[in-house]
Design a protein around this motif. Structure first.
Motif, PDB file in Angstrom:
ATOM      1  N   GLN A  14       0.643  -1.202  -0.071  1.00 49.45           N
ATOM      2  CA  GLN A  14      -0.012  -0.089   0.069  1.00 49.45           C
ATOM      3  C   GLN A  14       0.810   1.426   0.215  1.00 49.45           C
ATOM      4  OE1 GLN A  14      -2.514  -0.712   3.569  1.00 49.45           O
ATOM      5  NE2 GLN A  14      -3.879  -1.842   2.442  1.00 49.45           N
ATOM      6  N   VAL A  15       2.155   1.248   0.016  1.00 49.92           N
ATOM      7  CA  VAL A  15       3.037   2.250   0.088  1.00 49.92           C
ATOM      8  C   VAL A  15       3.653   2.542  -1.169  1.00 49.92           C
ATOM      9  CG1 VAL A  15       5.178   3.102   1.204  1.00 49.92           C
ATOM     10  CG2 VAL A  15       3.649   1.731   2.539  1.00 49.92           C
ATOM     11  N   GLY A  16       3.653   3.798  -1.601  1.00 53.92           N
ATOM     12  CA  GLY A  16       4.183   4.373  -2.651  1.00 53.92           C
ATOM     13  C   GLY A  16       4.614   5.652  -2.520  1.00 53.92           C
ATOM     14  N   PRO A  17       5.465   6.223  -3.580  1.00 58.81           N
ATOM     15  CA  PRO A  17       6.086   7.811  -3.423  1.00 58.81           C
ATOM     16  C   PRO A  17       5.049   8.766  -3.515  1.00 58.81           C
ATOM     17  CG  PRO A  17       6.165   6.982  -5.647  1.00 58.81           C
ATOM     18  CD  PRO A  17       5.599   5.915  -4.932  1.00 58.81           C
ATOM     19  N   CYS A  18       4.925   9.752  -2.523  1.00 57.46           N
ATOM     20  CA  CYS A  18       3.936  10.871  -2.571  1.00 57.46           C
ATOM     21  C   CYS A  18       4.127  11.604  -3.881  1.00 57.46           C
ATOM     22  CB  CYS A  18       4.356  11.754  -1.339  1.00 57.46           C
ATOM     23  SG  CYS A  18       3.544  13.478  -1.427  1.00 57.46           S
ATOM     24  N   THR A  19       2.910  11.907  -4.604  1.00 59.45           N
ATOM     25  CA  THR A  19       3.069  12.672  -5.600  1.00 59.45           C
ATOM     26  C   THR A  19       3.802  14.196  -5.468  1.00 59.45           C
ATOM     27  OG1 THR A  19       0.900  13.634  -5.381  1.00 59.45           O
ATOM     28  CG2 THR A  19       1.216  11.508  -6.659  1.00 59.45           C
ATOM     29  N   GLY A  20       3.623  14.485  -4.270  1.00 57.27           N
ATOM     30  CA  GLY A  20       4.298  15.773  -3.973  1.00 57.27           C
ATOM     31  C   GLY A  20       5.847  15.958  -3.981  1.00 57.27           C
ATOM     32  N   CYS A  21       6.125  15.057  -2.946  1.00 55.51           N
ATOM     33  CA  CYS A  21       7.531  15.127  -2.531  1.00 55.51           C
ATOM     34  C   CYS A  21       8.359  13.762  -2.814  1.00 55.51           C
ATOM     35  CB  CYS A  21       7.618  15.392  -0.949  1.00 55.51           C
ATOM     36  SG  CYS A  21       7.204  14.208   0.204  1.00 55.51           S
ATOM     37  N   GLN A  22       7.768  12.786  -3.033  1.00 53.24           N
ATOM     38  CA  GLN A  22       7.962  11.493  -3.580  1.00 53.24           C
ATOM     39  C   GLN A  22       8.559  10.758  -2.289  1.00 53.24           C
ATOM     40  OE1 GLN A  22       7.785  10.983  -6.699  1.00 53.24           O
ATOM     41  NE2 GLN A  22       7.169  13.064  -6.673  1.00 53.24           N
ATOM     42  N   GLU A  23       8.319  11.242  -1.068  1.00 55.83           N
ATOM     43  CA  GLU A  23       8.560  10.456   0.220  1.00 55.83           C
ATOM     44  C   GLU A  23       7.609   9.169   0.061  1.00 55.83           C
ATOM     45  OE1 GLU A  23      10.824  10.676   2.650  1.00 55.83           O
ATOM     46  OE2 GLU A  23      11.900  11.881   1.516  1.00 55.83           O
ATOM     47  N   PRO A  24       8.234   8.205   0.485  1.00 58.44           N
ATOM     48  CA  PRO A  24       7.016   7.014   0.895  1.00 58.44           C
ATOM     49  C   PRO A  24       5.908   7.273   1.691  1.00 58.44           C
ATOM     50  CG  PRO A  24       9.530   6.385   1.222  1.00 58.44           C
ATOM     51  CD  PRO A  24       9.352   7.783   1.208  1.00 58.44           C
ATOM     52  N   THR A  25       4.823   6.932   1.225  1.00 50.15           N
ATOM     53  CA  THR A  25       3.535   7.207   2.079  1.00 50.15           C
ATOM     54  C   THR A  25       2.568   6.313   1.872  1.00 50.15           C
ATOM     55  OG1 THR A  25       1.963   8.979   2.622  1.00 50.15           O
ATOM     56  CG2 THR A  25       2.420   8.620   0.193  1.00 50.15           C
ATOM     57  N   VAL A  26       1.414   6.009   2.339  1.00 50.17           N
ATOM     58  CA  VAL A  26       0.192   4.994   2.169  1.00 50.17           C
ATOM     59  C   VAL A  26      -0.547   5.573   1.131  1.00 50.17           C
ATOM     60  CG1 VAL A  26      -1.677   3.867   2.856  1.00 50.17           C
ATOM     61  CG2 VAL A  26       0.369   4.119   4.587  1.00 50.17           C
ATOM     62  N   ARG A  27      -0.523   5.109  -0.114  1.00 47.90           N
ATOM     63  CA  ARG A  27      -1.117   5.596  -1.376  1.00 47.90           C
ATOM     64  C   ARG A  27      -2.283   4.883  -1.651  1.00 47.90           C
ATOM     65  NH1 ARG A  27       2.241   7.919  -6.309  1.00 47.90           N
ATOM     66  NH2 ARG A  27      -0.273   7.899  -6.864  1.00 47.90           N
ATOM     67  N   TYR A  28      -2.321   3.465  -1.058  1.00 45.73           N
ATOM     68  CA  TYR A  28      -3.444   2.577  -1.622  1.00 45.73           C
ATOM     69  C   TYR A  28      -4.145   2.071  -0.259  1.00 45.73           C
ATOM     70  CZ  TYR A  28      -0.086   2.835  -5.298  1.00 45.73           C
ATOM     71  OH  TYR A  28       0.628   3.638  -6.137  1.00 45.73           O
ATOM     72  N   GLY A  29      -5.342   1.644  -0.422  1.00 46.07           N
ATOM     73  CA  GLY A  29      -6.000   0.898   0.592  1.00 46.07           C
ATOM     74  C   GLY A  29      -6.759   2.040   1.329  1.00 46.07           C
ATOM     75  N   PRO A  30      -7.475   1.381   2.338  1.00 45.52           N
ATOM     76  CA  PRO A  30      -8.215   2.506   3.338  1.00 45.52           C
ATOM     77  C   PRO A  30      -7.309   3.511   4.024  1.00 45.52           C
ATOM     78  CG  PRO A  30      -8.544   0.075   3.797  1.00 45.52           C
ATOM     79  CD  PRO A  30      -7.456   0.083   2.879  1.00 45.52           C
ATOM     80  N   GLY A  31      -7.703   4.757   3.786  1.00 45.30           N
ATOM     81  CA  GLY A  31      -7.185   5.847   4.184  1.00 45.30           C
ATOM     82  C   GLY A  31      -6.021   6.267   3.581  1.00 45.30           C
ATOM     83  N   GLY A  32      -5.772   5.545   2.264  1.00 47.93           N
ATOM     84  CA  GLY A  32      -4.819   5.791   1.447  1.00 47.93           C
ATOM     85  C   GLY A  32      -4.762   7.312   0.778  1.00 47.93           C
ATOM     86  N   SER A  33      -3.757   7.894   0.438  1.00 48.69           N
ATOM     87  CA  SER A  33      -3.807   9.299  -0.440  1.00 48.69           C
ATOM     88  C   SER A  33      -2.690   9.160  -1.043  1.00 48.69           C
ATOM     89  CB  SER A  33      -4.144  10.260   0.837  1.00 48.69           C
ATOM     90  OG  SER A  33      -3.646  11.510   0.016  1.00 48.69           O
ATOM     91  N   PRO A  34      -2.753   9.951  -2.361  1.00 44.77           N
ATOM     92  CA  PRO A  34      -1.444  10.065  -3.182  1.00 44.77           C
ATOM     93  C   PRO A  34      -0.538  10.938  -2.843  1.00 44.77           C
ATOM     94  CG  PRO A  34      -3.387  11.185  -4.029  1.00 44.77           C
ATOM     95  CD  PRO A  34      -3.991  10.394  -3.007  1.00 44.77           C
ATOM     96  N   LEU A  35      -1.139  12.039  -1.695  1.00 42.57           N
ATOM     97  CA  LEU A  35      -0.027  12.887  -0.915  1.00 42.57           C
ATOM     98  C   LEU A  35       0.337  12.550   0.332  1.00 42.57           C
ATOM     99  CD1 LEU A  35      -1.696  16.169  -2.134  1.00 42.57           C
ATOM    100  CD2 LEU A  35       0.478  15.322  -2.832  1.00 42.57           C
ATOM    101  N   CYS A  36       1.469  12.463   0.783  1.00 41.46           N
ATOM    102  CA  CYS A  36       1.655  12.364   2.073  1.00 41.46           C
ATOM    103  C   CYS A  36       0.789  13.294   3.102  1.00 41.46           C
ATOM    104  CB  CYS A  36       2.921  12.348   2.414  1.00 41.46           C
ATOM    105  SG  CYS A  36       3.969  13.799   2.197  1.00 41.46           S
TER     106      CYS A  36
END
Ligand SMILES: [Zn+2]
Length: 58
Positions: A14-36
């Motif tokens: 569920q973890v991927g790079p933030c679209t803003g700063c490229q830091e690893p963040t939860v992008r997928y699944g419940p509560g996921g967001s493309p932004l950290c």
């Protein structure tokens, strides 16, 4: 009594790079967001400063 775990560790899938700063963040699944959380907060603050309605829902 067991110790509470309010924020379980996210699955690596569920973890991927933030679209803003490229830091690893939860992008997928419940509560996921493309932004950290940092970038989402910055975007919301920017929107507030623009005086426009609406905000990013995490
Ligand atoms: Zn970010």
């Amino acid at each position: 009594m067991t110790s509470p775990a309010p924020t379980p560790a996210p699955s690596p899938s569920q973890v991927g790079p933030c679209t803003g700063c490229q830091e690893p963040t939860v992008r997928y699944g419940p509560g996921g967001s493309p932004l950290c959380t940092t970038c989402a907060a910055a975007l919301n603050a920017w929107r507030d400063s623009q005086g426009k309605p609406g905000s990013v829902r995490a």
